[in-house]
Design an enzyme around this catalytic site. Structure first.
Site, PDB file in Angstrom:
ATOM      1  N   ASP A   8      46.096  43.765  34.791  1.00 26.22           N
ATOM      2  CA  ASP A   8      45.230  42.587  34.799  1.00 26.22           C
ATOM      3  C   ASP A   8      46.031  41.425  34.231  1.00 26.22           C
ATOM      4  O   ASP A   8      46.273  41.366  33.016  1.00 26.22           O
ATOM      5  CB  ASP A   8      43.974  42.829  33.948  1.00 26.22           C
ATOM      6  CG  ASP A   8      43.021  43.833  34.587  1.00 26.22           C
ATOM      7  OD1 ASP A   8      43.505  44.681  35.368  1.00 26.22           O
ATOM      8  OD2 ASP A   8      41.814  43.777  34.316  1.00 26.22           O
ATOM      9  N   LYS A  21      39.773  38.602  39.537  1.00 24.04           N
ATOM     10  CA  LYS A  21      38.873  38.923  38.422  1.00 24.04           C
ATOM     11  C   LYS A  21      38.411  37.613  37.806  1.00 24.04           C
ATOM     12  O   LYS A  21      39.189  36.668  37.682  1.00 24.04           O
ATOM     13  CB  LYS A  21      39.661  39.780  37.427  1.00 24.04           C
ATOM     14  CG  LYS A  21      38.964  40.076  36.121  1.00 24.04           C
ATOM     15  CD  LYS A  21      39.781  41.097  35.309  1.00 24.04           C
ATOM     16  CE  LYS A  21      39.307  41.180  33.867  1.00 24.04           C
ATOM     17  NZ  LYS A  21      40.137  42.065  33.048  1.00 24.04           N
ATOM     18  N   LYS A  80      36.507  41.604  40.639  1.00 21.20           N
ATOM     19  CA  LYS A  80      36.089  42.200  39.369  1.00 21.20           C
ATOM     20  C   LYS A  80      35.462  41.137  38.475  1.00 21.20           C
ATOM     21  O   LYS A  80      36.178  40.344  37.875  1.00 21.20           O
ATOM     22  CB  LYS A  80      37.292  42.837  38.676  1.00 21.20           C
ATOM     23  CG  LYS A  80      36.956  43.391  37.286  1.00 21.20           C
ATOM     24  CD  LYS A  80      38.142  44.088  36.648  1.00 21.20           C
ATOM     25  CE  LYS A  80      37.858  44.399  35.177  1.00 21.20           C
ATOM     26  NZ  LYS A  80      39.021  44.947  34.484  1.00 21.20           N
TER      27      LYS A  80
END
Lengths: 286, 324
Positions: B156, B224, B260
């Protein structure tokens, strides 16, 4: 000239320090003693109960750890606020149950005094309800009462006087929050208005949000959910029939709820029954 | 500028000007429309068997996260146990989507997961100077390398919001491309890249759409919403805009990219709202942990409590789920 239209109060639920309508959108009609329309209070659903319980559970963390002295001060503050709104309660009791001014007045006075009485108990409880136990070893051994958690309350509905609802509500709510517990009070179905007005008092008394939550509606709808809810730690069944109390005892056994019924308004038993006795051993000379 | 060349259909970007030109072709977001649609979809009522399905699906999509300065190896181990078997009393509960931790704890998480039968649960690491992203590229690359070598299969990364907002989009693009190349090289293409846009700092929905496309063009496998350290985080309209972006990108260029949302999703109700958004915006294909994840920590307990309520018929208590 047009005559003025009176602004009527919307009676809502009191959950987590806020006045909210029922999640279900329902309300029901209540009438005064002469059969005339009085108001449309909210009819709480099981989801409102769920919200109230989670608010009570969250508030318990702070309220149970507040000092007993502080809790007493806040209970006394509630008495002060109630005194300031005396006239509102007197006229509401008269409208709701048709009693005389004198009876209504005396009931409000008794309710205020009851708050003061319980306010005084909060920092004396551990002396009266606890003990230093005699033991035959090199230890100090103390027992102190500690609050349980979230308590659901069905206040007594049978009144000594013709009105009696305010007194019954205070008599069941004050001891619970005095102990450091948090409360979900299900107001008497036929006379919910004084309970909701009391919520206005609680909201202006420095009582932290969620410590006292008040629902109105049909108690038979909520009884089974109160009994089975795993986050409710005790139930005051004073206002329930014996069969409802048995139902709560059966479903409440799952998480060992303390389930009690009380007869008198003023007793330390009302406070201590919803407390747990914690015993501590302290070695002497260390 | 390096072109990622992930799929032959995805347009190659050869210069900052080309990127700028591409992003100009995007239509602006109808702010009122997006908010109204997200609010409308949030009113959908999901009940009984559908709710049970939604709860299990949401559990399988949770990226069980702990990103605290106070994290310890012990805490990571309990988190891993929970990830593999969320409800110790009920083996029918699926395992979560992934475990998401800081770099230095990746190896511990991977080892623990393998030891307790969770080898199919991936470990995601927040690399690239998370959460601010304020470090030199050298450090960011070293951070990524460290995470992959410790066993992370999902990275991430955060974008440089400062550069993005001041118009230096080429820099943002290059960083993503470089990190992606490093991940591919080190993991042999097995590890995924999630690009955190930190939408709470991007100010407008137009910026969210642009940043989403920028990340997708640069080679992100997932986009995300947030780090979870900035408010607002994964609001419904932002997720809607991102889901529209992945849907259109897939339609135009044939590459499916995951979404996400992270931060602020705490209750079962919130999670189910997200699933409704996915189904109604991107489509059923995205209702899969491979393409939709929810970054959360306290959400899992609420999902489990709701699941117990559905199975037992009465409200459960926090005493019956594990403490995080």
């Amino acid at each position: 000239m047009m005559s003025r239209i009176e602004v009527m109060k919307t009676y809502k639920l009191f959950i987590n320090g806020a006045f909210v309508r029922s999640e279900s959108g329902r309300s029901y009609e209540i009438k005064n003693s002469k059969g005339k329309f009085l108001a449309n209070p909210a009819q709480a659903s099981r989801k409102d109960l769920r919200d109230a319980v989670s608010a009570a559970k969250t508030a318990f963390i702070g309220w149970s750890e507040a000092t007993a002295y502080n809790r007493g001060q806040i209970l006394y503050r509630i008495a002060e606020m109630l005194e300031g709104r005396r006239d509102q309660f007197v006229s509401e009791i008269i409208a709701q149950s048709g009693v005389t001014q004198k009876i209504a007045d005396s009931e409000v006075s008794q309710a205020i005094d009851l708050w003061v009485w319980y306010a005084g108990w909060s920092d004396k409880l551990s002396s009266v309800g606890g003990n230093q136990n005699p033991i035959a070893a090199q230890f100090y051994n103390f027992t102190t009462p500690e609050p349980l958690g979230a308590i659901a309350i069905f206040p007594n509905q049978k009144a000594k006087s013709a009105s009696g609802t305010l007194l019954n509500i205070v008599a069941s709510l004050a001891p619970v929050i005095c102990a450091g517990n948090t409360a979900i009070l299900i107001a008497p179905q036929s006379a919910p208005l004084t309970a909701m007005s009391l919520a206005e008092v609680l909201a202006t008394s420095d009582l932290p949000a969620g410590v006292a939550n008040i629902l109105t509606g049909k108690s038979e709808e909520l009884v089974s959910w109160v009994g089975s809810h795993m986050e409710i730690d005790g139930v005051d069944c004073s206002g329930l029939s014996n069969s409802d109390q048995v139902a709560i005892k059966v479903s409440g056994a799952e998480n060992l709820k303390r389930i009690h019924k009380f007869a008198d308004d003023k007793s330390t038993e009302r406070i201590l029954k919803f407390m747990e006795q914690k015993t501590v051993w302290q070695p002497i000379g260390i | 500028m390096i072109s990622p060349g992930i799929s032959q259909n995805v347009p190659k970007i050869n210069s900052e000007q080309e990127l700028r030109n591409f992003l100009k072709t995007l239509s602006p977001v109808d702010q009122v429309g997006a908010q109204a649609r997200a609010a409308m979809l949030a009113t959908r009522s999901i009940k009984t068997t559908s709710k049970l399905w939604a709860i299990d699906t949401a559990i399988s999509m949770v990226d069980l996260t702990t990103l605290e300065g106070a994290d310890t190896p012990g805490k990571i181990k309990t988190l891993c146990a929970k990830a593999v078997r969320p409800d110790p009393t009920d083996s029918s509960v699926p395992h979560v989507g992934a475990v998401c931790v800081y770099n230095d704890l990746v190896a511990i998480a991977r080892k623990e997961l393998d030891a307790i039968g969770g080898s199919d649960v991936p470990v995601a690491a927040v690399a690239t100077a998370f959460p601010s992203g304020r470090a030199s590229m050298k450090v960011k690359l070293a951070d990524t390398k460290d995470a992959i070598e410790s066993g992370a299969t999902e990275i991430d990364m955060v974008i440089d919001r400062g550069a993005f907002l001041s118009g230096n989009i080429g820099l943002v693009f290059d960083e993503i491309v470089e990190i992606k190349a490093t991940i591919n090289e080190l993991s042999g293409g097995r590890a995924h890249l999630k690009v955190i846009l930190e939408t709470g700092e991007l100010v407008t929905y137009d910026n969210v759409r642009k940043a989403s496309y920028l990340a997708m063009l640069a080679g992100a496998d997932f986009i995300k919403t947030s780090t979870g350290k900035v408010n607002p985080a994964a609001t419904a309209p932002v997720v809607l805009v991102m889901l529209e972006a992945v849907r259109d990108f897939c339609h135009d260029y044939g590459r499916m990219i995951g979404v996400k949302p992270a931060g602020g999703i705490r209750t079962t109700k919130d999670a189910i709202k997200q699933l409704v958004l996915v189904n109604e915006t991107a489509g059923e294909k995205w209702l899969d942990p491979k393409y939709f994840r929810i970054g959360a920590s306290s959400l899992l307990n609420d999902l489990l409590m709701q699941r117990m309520k559905m199975k037992n018929g009465y409200y459960s208590s926090a005493n019956y789920v594990t403490i995080d």
